[in-house]
Structure formats: structure tokens, C-alpha cells
Motif scaffolding. Sequence first.
Motif, short mmCIF file in Angstrom:
data_model
loop_
_atom_site.label_atom_id
_atom_site.label_comp_id
_atom_site.label_asym_id
_atom_site.label_seq_id
_atom_site.Cartn_x
_atom_site.Cartn_y
_atom_site.Cartn_z
N ARG A 1 0.83 -1.21 0.00
CA ARG A 1 0.00 0.00 0.00
C ARG A 1 0.86 1.26 0.00
N GLY A 2 1.95 1.22 0.75
CA GLY A 2 2.78 2.40 0.94
C GLY A 2 3.87 2.60 -0.10
N GLY A 3 4.01 1.65 -1.02
CA GLY A 3 5.00 1.79 -2.07
C GLY A 3 6.42 1.45 -1.65
N THR A 4 6.56 0.75 -0.54
CA THR A 4 7.90 0.39 -0.05
C THR A 4 8.12 -1.13 -0.06
N ASN A 5 7.36 -1.83 -0.89
CA ASN A 5 7.46 -3.29 -0.88
C ASN A 5 8.82 -3.78 -1.36
N GLU A 6 9.47 -3.05 -2.25
CA GLU A 6 10.80 -3.47 -2.70
C GLU A 6 11.78 -3.47 -1.53
N THR A 7 11.71 -2.45 -0.70
CA THR A 7 12.55 -2.40 0.50
C THR A 7 12.18 -3.52 1.46
N PHE A 8 10.89 -3.78 1.60
CA PHE A 8 10.45 -4.88 2.46
C PHE A 8 10.99 -6.21 1.97
N GLN A 9 11.02 -6.43 0.66
CA GLN A 9 11.53 -7.68 0.12
C GLN A 9 13.02 -7.85 0.45
N GLU A 10 13.78 -6.75 0.41
CA GLU A 10 15.20 -6.80 0.81
C GLU A 10 15.31 -7.09 2.30
N PHE A 11 14.47 -6.43 3.09
CA PHE A 11 14.42 -6.64 4.54
C PHE A 11 14.12 -8.11 4.83
N LEU A 12 13.13 -8.68 4.14
CA LEU A 12 12.73 -10.06 4.36
C LEU A 12 13.84 -11.03 3.97
N ALA A 13 14.50 -10.77 2.86
CA ALA A 13 15.60 -11.63 2.42
C ALA A 13 16.73 -11.63 3.45
N GLU A 14 17.04 -10.46 3.97
CA GLU A 14 18.10 -10.36 4.99
C GLU A 14 17.68 -11.08 6.28
#
Length: 67
Positions: free
Chosen positions: A49-62
Motif C-alpha cells: 500500500r505504501g510503495g515500499t514493498n521493494e525495500t520490504f523484500q530486501e528486509f525479508l531476504a536479509e
Amino acid sequence: MTINKFIKDCASLDSPIGDLANDILGDKNFPSKKSDKEKLEYLETQTRRGGTNETFQEFLAEYKRVK
């Protein structure tokens, strides 16, 4: 490592992941007492929703890497 600890550890980073972690810590609706699965589902929805899913995907991978 729990997702809550990982979020707190990331909050000190000077990066988009650190910014995301600080946003999570400031989110009064974050389900901190729920299961890790529920927390990650919540974050997935909110970052889409907030447009930060790409950052979240990096966060999740880490997170998965250090878990």
C-alpha cells in the motif's frame, strides 16, 4: 532470531531498511504480539500500500538469511 529483534537491530541502520524498521517500530497497529507469519503478512500488505514493498523484500531476504 525473532522478527521483533531483527526489526530493532535494523532500526540503527542508515539505509532504506533502517528507515523501514523505524517506521515499523512507530506503527501503533503493528501486531507485535502475533506470530512471525502474521507480522510478515501485515508488513507485506502495508508496504504494498505504501510503495515500499521493494525495500520490504530486501528486509525479508536479509531476515531469512540471518534467521
